[in-house]
Enzyme design. Structure first.
Site, mmCIF file in Angstrom:
data_model
loop_
_atom_site.group_PDB
_atom_site.id
_atom_site.type_symbol
_atom_site.label_atom_id
_atom_site.label_comp_id
_atom_site.label_asym_id
_atom_site.label_seq_id
_atom_site.Cartn_x
_atom_site.Cartn_y
_atom_site.Cartn_z
ATOM 1 N N ASP A 153 0.912 -1.166 0.104
ATOM 2 C CA ASP A 153 -0.082 0.060 0.048
ATOM 3 C C ASP A 153 0.935 1.227 0.108
ATOM 4 O OD1 ASP A 153 0.594 0.933 2.599
ATOM 5 O OD2 ASP A 153 -0.636 -0.622 3.548
ATOM 6 N N HIS A 161 8.423 -5.541 -1.312
ATOM 7 C CA HIS A 161 7.387 -6.385 -2.107
ATOM 8 C C HIS A 161 6.451 -5.883 -3.062
ATOM 9 C CE1 HIS A 161 7.311 -9.496 1.831
ATOM 10 N NE2 HIS A 161 8.541 -9.373 1.146
ATOM 11 N N CYS A 175 4.334 -5.265 -17.542
ATOM 12 C CA CYS A 175 4.128 -6.127 -18.465
ATOM 13 C C CYS A 175 4.853 -7.318 -17.908
ATOM 14 C CB CYS A 175 4.750 -5.610 -19.720
ATOM 15 S SG CYS A 175 4.773 -6.904 -21.247
ATOM 16 N N CYS A 188 4.026 -4.266 -26.167
ATOM 17 C CA CYS A 188 4.145 -5.500 -26.829
ATOM 18 C C CYS A 188 2.803 -6.488 -26.826
ATOM 19 C CB CYS A 188 5.257 -6.202 -26.246
ATOM 20 S SG CYS A 188 4.999 -7.102 -24.693
ATOM 21 N N THR A 240 4.811 -7.103 11.732
ATOM 22 C CA THR A 240 5.269 -8.063 10.805
ATOM 23 C C THR A 240 5.445 -9.523 11.516
ATOM 24 O OG1 THR A 240 6.893 -9.116 9.152
ATOM 25 C CG2 THR A 240 7.665 -7.421 10.708
ATOM 26 N N ASN A 263 4.151 -5.292 18.110
ATOM 27 C CA ASN A 263 3.416 -6.255 17.638
ATOM 28 C C ASN A 263 2.352 -6.844 18.795
ATOM 29 O OD1 ASN A 263 2.369 -8.781 16.548
ATOM 30 N ND2 ASN A 263 3.678 -8.451 14.738
ATOM 31 N N PRO A 264 0.993 -6.958 18.559
ATOM 32 C CA PRO A 264 0.037 -7.396 19.750
ATOM 33 C C PRO A 264 0.840 -8.867 20.072
ATOM 34 C CG PRO A 264 -1.090 -6.553 18.038
ATOM 35 C CD PRO A 264 0.373 -6.732 17.496
HETATM 36 P P1 NAD Z 1 1.101 -10.741 8.117
HETATM 37 O O1 NAD Z 1 -0.524 -10.759 7.778
HETATM 38 O O2 NAD Z 1 1.782 -12.261 7.942
HETATM 39 O O3 NAD Z 1 1.240 -10.539 9.662
HETATM 40 C C1 NAD Z 1 0.601 -9.158 10.386
HETATM 41 C C2 NAD Z 1 1.314 -9.145 11.550
HETATM 42 O O4 NAD Z 1 0.637 -7.900 11.967
HETATM 43 C C3 NAD Z 1 1.035 -10.017 12.602
HETATM 44 O O5 NAD Z 1 2.380 -10.240 13.389
HETATM 45 C C4 NAD Z 1 0.031 -9.343 13.819
HETATM 46 O O6 NAD Z 1 0.053 -9.787 14.994
HETATM 47 C C5 NAD Z 1 0.453 -7.877 13.380
HETATM 48 N N1 NAD Z 1 -0.678 -6.951 13.937
HETATM 49 C C6 NAD Z 1 -1.916 -7.252 13.576
HETATM 50 N N2 NAD Z 1 -2.781 -5.919 14.092
HETATM 51 C C7 NAD Z 1 -1.623 -4.965 14.565
HETATM 52 C C8 NAD Z 1 -1.702 -3.807 14.812
HETATM 53 N N3 NAD Z 1 -2.752 -3.054 15.038
HETATM 54 N N4 NAD Z 1 -0.430 -3.183 15.195
HETATM 55 C C9 NAD Z 1 1.039 -4.106 15.133
HETATM 56 N N5 NAD Z 1 0.901 -5.381 14.538
HETATM 57 C C10 NAD Z 1 -0.136 -5.823 14.270
HETATM 58 O O7 NAD Z 1 1.844 -9.789 7.297
HETATM 59 P P2 NAD Z 1 3.357 -9.735 6.723
HETATM 60 O O8 NAD Z 1 4.236 -10.427 8.098
HETATM 61 O O9 NAD Z 1 3.336 -8.256 6.867
HETATM 62 O O10 NAD Z 1 3.621 -10.423 5.432
HETATM 63 C C11 NAD Z 1 2.659 -10.978 4.859
HETATM 64 C C12 NAD Z 1 2.884 -10.514 3.306
HETATM 65 O O11 NAD Z 1 1.558 -9.911 2.940
HETATM 66 C C13 NAD Z 1 3.647 -9.123 2.689
HETATM 67 O O12 NAD Z 1 4.547 -9.877 1.801
HETATM 68 C C14 NAD Z 1 2.764 -8.009 2.431
HETATM 69 O O13 NAD Z 1 3.486 -7.592 1.166
HETATM 70 C C15 NAD Z 1 1.530 -8.494 2.258
HETATM 71 N N6 NAD Z 1 0.598 -7.580 2.475
HETATM 72 C C16 NAD Z 1 0.457 -6.125 2.543
HETATM 73 C C17 NAD Z 1 -0.718 -5.591 3.019
HETATM 74 C C18 NAD Z 1 -0.560 -3.978 2.685
HETATM 75 O O14 NAD Z 1 0.200 -3.455 1.928
HETATM 76 N N7 NAD Z 1 -1.123 -3.166 3.690
HETATM 77 C C19 NAD Z 1 -1.578 -6.416 3.691
HETATM 78 C C20 NAD Z 1 -1.557 -7.433 3.678
HETATM 79 C C21 NAD Z 1 -0.777 -8.053 2.996
HETATM 80 ZN ZN ZN Z 2 5.146 -5.392 -23.086
#
Ligand code: NAD
Ligand code: ZN
Length: 258
Positions: free
Chosen positions: A94, A116, A124, A147, A187, A212-213
């Site tokens: 995002d 990511h 493309c 293309c 994360t 992280n919670p």
């Molecule tokens: P994940 O979904 O595996 O984990 C999310 C983490 O956030 C967990 O550890 C959880 O305990 C924690 N969490 C939940 N609510 C929270 C809060 N309010 N405050 C702090 N922490 C909180 O996600 P990830 O580890 O980021 O990896 C998954 C992949 O998914 C990534 O590669 C990412 O690119 C993608 N992704 C991106 C988005 C986005 O861009 N917003 C959304 C979903 C997934």
């Molecule tokens: Zn192309």
């Protein structure tokens, strides 16, 4: 005004955007039409059913367009403004980190790595054509204007390699000195490079603070873990760090790590 911090390194995951209304993949709202996002976000899923994968990405783009940065994104802008050197490595696709402001300032492109990819990029599958679709989406499976091949979202999928140039930017950042603090927010740290980068940045002396919670793969390495939601915890934490009065084990949030 001189910077309060010399070198600050932050790693974020989808948890930092959860309080903006964007579901994490593994959280309770992660599934989309009964489909598992960790299976949809793959090159294999795209090859098999590009229409469905595109539909999922379009709906997520729409949700992100309607969402706003939260207090956690803004708190990181404050610490960035107070750092001589600052790097934010986000796994998020995002654009909320880019839209967050502190005193009218945003992160510069040198201060952020979207390891990511970027959900608003359409590129493309065959040539190097790409464009950013920030306001409007095309429909179906878009075709490359150069293309004619199918185009795909500009994401690094689970079954793909990280972009080498961006990896180099992350790995060069700590240089010879340790970063302090290193903040790891929202994360699960399931990819080993997240743990590796956090530890490399921290060096021998830096503080490694996890927000992280829940406990994660990184928790055992953290010098401190704050078990709370990012938008609630970070504004206070950043304020305390900036004022030099942050000490661990307060407010019941803090968990000791050696
Ligand atoms: P994940 O979904 O595996 O984990 C999310 C983490 O956030 C967990 O550890 C959880 O305990 C924690 N969490 C939940 N609510 C929270 C809060 N309010 N405050 C702090 N922490 C909180 O996600 P990830 O580890 O980021 O990896 C998954 C992949 O998914 C990534 O590669 C990412 O690119 C993608 N992704 C991106 C988005 C986005 O861009 N917003 C959304 C979903 C997934
Ligand atoms: Zn192309």
């Amino acid at each position: 005004m001189s910077a309060k911090f010399d070198r600050v390194f932050c790693l974020t995951g989808s948890g930092i955007s959860a309080e903006s209304g964007i579901p994490t993949f593994r959280g309770k709202d992660g599934y989309w039409r009964n489909l598992d996002p960790t299976k949809l976000a793959t090159a294999a899923a795209f090859l098999n059913d590009p229409e469905t994968v595109w539909q999922w990405y379009r709906e997520r783009r729409e949700l992100i367009r309607r969402s706003q940065p939260n207090a956690a994104h803004e708190a990181l802008m404050k610490i960035a403004a107070d750092s001589r050197r600052f790097l934010l490595v986000t796994q998020n696709v995002d654009d909320l980190h880019m839209r967050a402001e502190s005193e009218g300032r945003r992160l510069s492109p040198e201060q952020i790595v979207q390891i990511h990819g970027d959900i608003f990029v359409t590129r493309c599958c065959r040539c190097d054509f790409s464009r950013r679709e920030i306001d409007q989406d095309s429909s179906g499976v878009p075709k490359c204007p150069r293309c004619g091949a199918s185009m795909r979202p500009g994401i690094v999928w689970f079954d793909e390699e990280l972009p080498p140039h961006e990896v180099a930017r992350v790995e060069e950042f700590p240089e010879d000195g340790a970063c302090d603090p290193v903040l790891v927010i929202g994360t699960t740290a399931t990819f080993d490079y997240i743990v590796r980068w956090a530890l490399a940045a921290k060096g021998k002396a830096g503080r490694l603070i996890e927000i992280n919670p829940d406990e994660t793969a990184l928790s055992q390495f953290a010098t401190e873990a704050i078990r709370g939601p990012a938008a609630q915890v970070l504004p206070q934490l950043v304020k305390e760090l900036t004022e030099g009065r942050h000490t661990a084990f307060k407010d019941g949030f803090f968990l000791e790590r050696a």
